[in-house]
Design a protein around this motif. Sequence first.
Motif, PDB file in Angstrom:
ATOM      1  N   GLN B 101      37.287  41.034 -63.513  1.00 60.44           N
ATOM      2  CA  GLN B 101      38.190  39.876 -63.589  1.00 60.44           C
ATOM      3  C   GLN B 101      39.528  40.144 -62.918  1.00 60.44           C
ATOM      4  O   GLN B 101      40.493  39.457 -63.195  1.00 60.44           O
ATOM      5  N   SER B 102      39.580  41.152 -62.064  1.00 55.76           N
ATOM      6  CA  SER B 102      40.879  41.521 -61.518  1.00 55.76           C
ATOM      7  C   SER B 102      41.226  40.812 -60.219  1.00 55.76           C
ATOM      8  O   SER B 102      42.279  41.066 -59.640  1.00 55.76           O
ATOM      9  N   LEU B 103      40.329  39.952 -59.748  1.00 60.89           N
ATOM     10  CA  LEU B 103      40.642  39.208 -58.530  1.00 60.89           C
ATOM     11  C   LEU B 103      40.840  37.734 -58.886  1.00 60.89           C
ATOM     12  O   LEU B 103      40.145  37.196 -59.745  1.00 60.89           O
ATOM     13  N   ASN B 104      41.794  37.117 -58.217  1.00 62.21           N
ATOM     14  CA  ASN B 104      42.108  35.707 -58.462  1.00 62.21           C
ATOM     15  C   ASN B 104      40.923  34.838 -58.050  1.00 62.21           C
ATOM     16  O   ASN B 104      40.551  34.807 -56.878  1.00 62.21           O
ATOM     17  N   PRO B 105      40.302  34.131 -59.013  1.00 62.96           N
ATOM     18  CA  PRO B 105      39.069  33.392 -58.706  1.00 62.96           C
ATOM     19  C   PRO B 105      39.243  32.275 -57.689  1.00 62.96           C
ATOM     20  O   PRO B 105      38.266  31.824 -57.101  1.00 62.96           O
ATOM     21  N   HIS B 112      44.012  38.289 -50.934  1.00 65.85           N
ATOM     22  CA  HIS B 112      44.477  39.364 -51.813  1.00 65.85           C
ATOM     23  C   HIS B 112      45.098  40.488 -50.988  1.00 65.85           C
ATOM     24  O   HIS B 112      46.106  41.057 -51.367  1.00 65.85           O
TER      25      HIS B 112
END
Lengths: 328, 327
Positions: B101-105, B112
Amino acid sequence: MNYVINRVIYLLAVFVIAVSGIFVLVNNMPGDPAYGLAVSIAQQRNMQIEQALEIARSMMGIDPDESLLTRYGKFMSNLLKGNLGYSAFYNTSVNDIISKSLPWTIFVISLATLLSFVVGIFLGALAAQKRGTVIEWIISTVSSIIQAIPPFILAVLILFVFSVTLRLLPLGGAYPVDVEPSFSFEFIYKMFLHALGPMLATAIPQMASWTLAMRGNTSQVMEEDFIRFAEIRGLRDSVIAKKYIRNNAVLPLVASLAIGVGYMLGGHTLVESIFNYPGIGFYFGKAIAVRDFGLLTGLFTLIVIGVIAATFIADFVYSLIDPRVKLK
Amino acid sequence: MNSLIKVENLRAVYLVREGTIKAADGISFDVQENSVTAIVGESASGKSTIIEAMTRTLPPNGRLLEGKVLYKGKDLLALKKEEFRRIKWKEIALVPQAAQQSLNPTMKIIDHFKDTIEAHRINWNHDQLIQKASEKLEMVRLNPDAVLYSYPMQLSGGMKQRVLIALALLLDPEVLILDEPTSALDVLTQAYIVQLLKELKKKLNITLIFVTHDIAIAAELADKVAVIYAGNIVEYNSVFRIFKNPLHPYTKGLLGSIMAINADMSKIKPIPGAPPSLLTPPSGCRFHPRCEHAMDICKKEKPPLITVEDGAQVACHLYSQGGRKDA
């Protein structure tokens, strides 16, 4: 593309079911739609009520011997031709009334929605980002209180304070009776002034619910791991607030925005009646009061169309702005 | 070899409703340049807290009580926020736990990378950015053309983990810290990531520090292993000696409880008892209630981390009190 076709078929089915339901309901309502007219005819012409009822029925195009099914067939075929029916009270087609009143309602609703959404998003995001401070407490508390006030109470309040006591706003109508509609500055200014009351009465409670929804979404997004990872990468707070928090928090609200506009077409009735504002809601209230079943059915149908169109637009807009939806 | 990072007496707690969780209680260790250090411990032993405190990324309820993290002679914990922001990622990069969940969906992978260089005021033009990002993605064996323009949801768990590593390598840091780089991945992907980290280590001039609960991964990857128990380092030793001749009773227990696929099940010895609550840790040596060699002093005095033969460090009264070294 397949998705769009599926969606259209689905919404058409919803439309047919909803409209049929409305037809059955209105036609089974207690009371005779012609009775009101018959009473006034009987008084005017000094005749027996049975006779007057017959005249009233023929005036309204009602055949009492016609079966419900035949009437339903007529109603649906008219609908297909784009004819929403006939208003006995106003003695004109429903389409006429709609074309006259819908622009006013859309004018007020779009202003109210735009204002409440923009301010609500701003305040909600602010409250979430100032978690635990006085700012958050004030925004949340005030919003919770305002959200609980029904628009029609607010309408009476605004009318009383700004129109009656302070005389800053007009008492009602969409524009002053003594001014001819034109594109002059004066007319447009007066028009805004008249719309201000109904607009604020609709916008303020909505603003509060947008604020609370946005606050909730924002604090949820702020807990996400991708926010933490953005901080770890050394991104500036302003970039995180905008691209990482706000963009993700506002997405679910865009869908409710479109649907909310659809519902407002119908929910606006009391506010418009209080301000005597000649929009859809005003005629809706009138149709209920005088049992104008033709007008009632027509306006119900309009609201159904509005909600369905809004749902479709919401789906479509959502697929444009959220990459996760587009790909499914 | 010089020590690149020197952690001294790091103490951090979490404030919760029930009290304070003493998650890092006087942690000290050195990290050599170009080495791989593994911080190994059970769940909730405070191992992630150590790197969160070191990189100043403690969650809002975390408090750093004291300690120094000397990096090239500078105390990272004493630097001003802006100074630290400049070192962070450029020199010390951190890949957090929860890679999934560490990347902006709602952002493409390329964005990024873009945000990251913009945050550090690096003036690469678009082509340079693409080239650099592609280079790093290839390093973690991803196809840049496919990945750069994807959204996070289009990538698998292992791919996301590798994207994070590529992002961490973007500014050619000297230190790469990874928090549980293989947890939440299936066994094959775990092996792949470990293989990849080994390769990176060989190719790049980089110091790796990673946290894991999987001692097998530590054995595979690390030069030195710090064993954490209840917020303390109980043993810090080279990977070879940790496995060959573990000193601390907890380390012995940890190794004794490993299940190998061909192991004799009767030889597997779980450590009796359960890890203590860090809200109310035991007095003295925090391991004493579970330790079969516990002595009176263990209940009263916390054993210091002392250096024994060959630079191995252990915190146990068996060694400091001249007790039974052969235990």
